[in-house]
Design an enzyme around this catalytic site. Structure first.
Site, PDB file in Angstrom:
ATOM      1  N   ASP A  55      38.944  28.694  18.533  1.00  0.00           N
ATOM      2  CA  ASP A  55      40.171  29.174  19.179  1.00  0.00           C
ATOM      3  C   ASP A  55      41.016  29.891  18.128  1.00  0.00           C
ATOM      4  O   ASP A  55      41.183  29.383  17.013  1.00  0.00           O
ATOM      5  CB  ASP A  55      40.957  27.975  19.738  1.00  0.00           C
ATOM      6  CG  ASP A  55      41.941  28.358  20.832  1.00  0.00           C
ATOM      7  OD1 ASP A  55      42.752  29.272  20.591  1.00  0.00           O
ATOM      8  OD2 ASP A  55      41.902  27.732  21.906  1.00  0.00           O
ATOM      9  N   CYS A 112      38.840  34.692  41.037  1.00  0.00           N
ATOM     10  CA  CYS A 112      39.353  36.071  41.080  1.00  0.00           C
ATOM     11  C   CYS A 112      38.249  37.101  41.242  1.00  0.00           C
ATOM     12  O   CYS A 112      38.542  38.280  41.437  1.00  0.00           O
ATOM     13  CB  CYS A 112      40.152  36.371  39.818  1.00  0.00           C
ATOM     14  SG  CYS A 112      41.748  35.530  39.727  1.00  0.00           S
ATOM     15  N   TYR A 136      40.952  41.508  35.425  1.00  0.00           N
ATOM     16  CA  TYR A 136      40.555  40.155  35.022  1.00  0.00           C
ATOM     17  C   TYR A 136      39.346  39.701  35.845  1.00  0.00           C
ATOM     18  O   TYR A 136      38.389  39.137  35.313  1.00  0.00           O
ATOM     19  CB  TYR A 136      41.730  39.205  35.214  1.00  0.00           C
ATOM     20  CG  TYR A 136      41.397  37.744  35.023  1.00  0.00           C
ATOM     21  CD1 TYR A 136      41.220  37.216  33.747  1.00  0.00           C
ATOM     22  CD2 TYR A 136      41.275  36.880  36.120  1.00  0.00           C
ATOM     23  CE1 TYR A 136      40.925  35.868  33.576  1.00  0.00           C
ATOM     24  CE2 TYR A 136      40.977  35.547  35.948  1.00  0.00           C
ATOM     25  CZ  TYR A 136      40.802  35.038  34.674  1.00  0.00           C
ATOM     26  OH  TYR A 136      40.511  33.708  34.507  1.00  0.00           O
ATOM     27  N   ASN A 193      41.803  27.699  41.058  1.00  0.00           N
ATOM     28  CA  ASN A 193      43.173  27.171  40.993  1.00  0.00           C
ATOM     29  C   ASN A 193      43.255  25.777  40.371  1.00  0.00           C
ATOM     30  O   ASN A 193      43.667  24.810  41.002  1.00  0.00           O
ATOM     31  CB  ASN A 193      43.787  27.145  42.401  1.00  0.00           C
ATOM     32  CG  ASN A 193      43.866  28.524  43.017  1.00  0.00           C
ATOM     33  OD1 ASN A 193      44.513  29.416  42.495  1.00  0.00           O
ATOM     34  ND2 ASN A 193      43.170  28.707  44.131  1.00  0.00           N
ATOM     35  N   GLN A 240      50.814  32.252  51.912  1.00  0.00           N
ATOM     36  CA  GLN A 240      49.552  32.275  51.172  1.00  0.00           C
ATOM     37  C   GLN A 240      49.030  30.834  51.059  1.00  0.00           C
ATOM     38  O   GLN A 240      49.805  29.909  50.840  1.00  0.00           O
ATOM     39  CB  GLN A 240      49.750  32.848  49.769  1.00  0.00           C
ATOM     40  CG  GLN A 240      50.580  34.117  49.695  1.00  0.00           C
ATOM     41  CD  GLN A 240      52.021  33.826  49.367  1.00  0.00           C
ATOM     42  OE1 GLN A 240      52.764  33.340  50.206  1.00  0.00           O
ATOM     43  NE2 GLN A 240      52.432  34.122  48.145  1.00  0.00           N
TER      44      GLN A 240
END
Length: 337
Positions: free
Chosen positions: A36, A126, A152, A181, A221
């Site tokens: 990272d 996505c 993305y 999510n 939504q």
């Protein structure tokens, strides 16, 4: 898999999901490398593990950095990506595409060169194309033909294609998990880039009785949310059981809620007298979606278990502590920040 015998790299291991995954792998006895560069990850998320993991602060957008990240390991969980909430995804076209594409390609090539056994790629919901009708329970075969609403999403599609190609040509057991999510403690509370649950928690915590909290869009939504500890279980189960190069959903569609319902639950948890205002000018993403859990149940023999309200309460209480700590820090240095 007996994880006590395994050497593992987690890219993005100091991030939200990565820190929980790293923690669980350490608990199972694995030797874990956290790769990272801390551009989005936070050392504090893994500070309690500093004696149990090796931290390699490498640039994963480079070939050299990825080779360093996977040196001496058997398996890779590739979670690192350029990511944020819907406002970030809609705003950052190049930022949502280029770093992730570079990381994905260099990580797979590094895995090939160093003979990594198993490679799991964190993809995303996505990748699914924009829909505007009733609730969409996206199944894996709906990823093609591709037409995501952000760069993305395209970066994740390219990552999936690359995983399949390296499985076919290079004898690496790869898998791509399409995450729907995920939420939980340790997620970013930055109002410029946070996802909807930490964003709403922050708004409710900082509001006074009688105030309003803002929602993007009209609040109709719908989403299904998966708690981060459930997701980590699913990630580990996937790398253990699936290496055919093909994608699989990881999400929880047993409790699908509208954004209005989500905000109302968080307001209820806060115990405050708040109301909702809608900003119709803000981006909202796909209108109504959750994951089809069929393939997940069949191939992993598993499904999530944390109830949504229980998870939301945990996040709210964590966010209260975090924001209180930030306030105290600012006061201590004279309030100049």
């Amino acid at each position: 898999m007996n994880w006590s015998q395994e050497h593992v790299t987690v890219t993005g291991g100091a991030g939200f999901i990565g820190s929980f995954l790293t923690e669980e792998l350490v608990e199972r006895g694995a030797d874990v490398v956290v790769a990272d560069n801390f551009s989005r990850g936070d050392y504090e998320k893994i500070q309690h593990l500093e004696d149990d993991v090796e931290i390699r602060p490498v640039d994963l957008t480079t070939h050299k950095g990825c080779l360093e990240a996977v040196e001496g390991v058997d398996h890779v969980f590739h979670l690192a990506a350029s990511v944020g909430g819907i406002h970030f995804i809609q705003r950052e076209n190049v930022g949502g595409l280029t770093p992730s594409v570079l990381m994905n390609q260099h990580m797979l090539e590094a895995a090939r060169i160093t003979d990594v056994d198993r490679f799991l790629f964190a993809s995303s919901a996505c990748i699914y194309r924009q829909e505007h009708d009733d609730l969409n329970r996206f199944s894996e075969d709906q990823g093609v033909p591709a037409n995501p609403h952000s760069t993305y999403g395209w970066a994740k599609i390219l990552g999936e294609v690359a995983c399949d190609a390296y499985h076919e040509d290079c004898d690496i057991a790869t898998s791509s998990v399409r995450i729907f999510n995920c939420y939980g403690p340790r997620e970013s509370l930055d109002p410029d880039s946070s996802h909807v649950i930490p964003s709403l928690c922050r708004k409710a915590i900082e509001a006074e009785d009688g105030d309003a909290i803002e929602l993007f869009g009209d609040g109709t939504q719908e989403r299904g949310f998966i708690h981060v500890t459930d997701l980590v279980d699913g990630l580990i189960r996937t790398i253990e059981r699936k290496g055919d190069g093909q994608p699989i959903n990881l999400g929880n569609s047993r409790e699908v809620v509208s954004m209005n319902e989500l905000a109302e639950t968080i307001i209820s948890i806060s115990g405050k007298d708040l109301h909702i205002e809608h900003d119709l000018s803000k981006p909202t993403g796909t209108d109504k979606y959750a994951c089809d859990m069929t393939k997940m149940r069949e191939e992993l023999d598993w499904e999530p278990s944390v109830p949504l309200e229980e998870g939301l309460r945990e996040v709210y209480e964590w966010a209260e502590t975090e924001l209180d700590g930030q306030t105290q820090t600012v006061a201590a240095d004279g309030g100049d920040r």
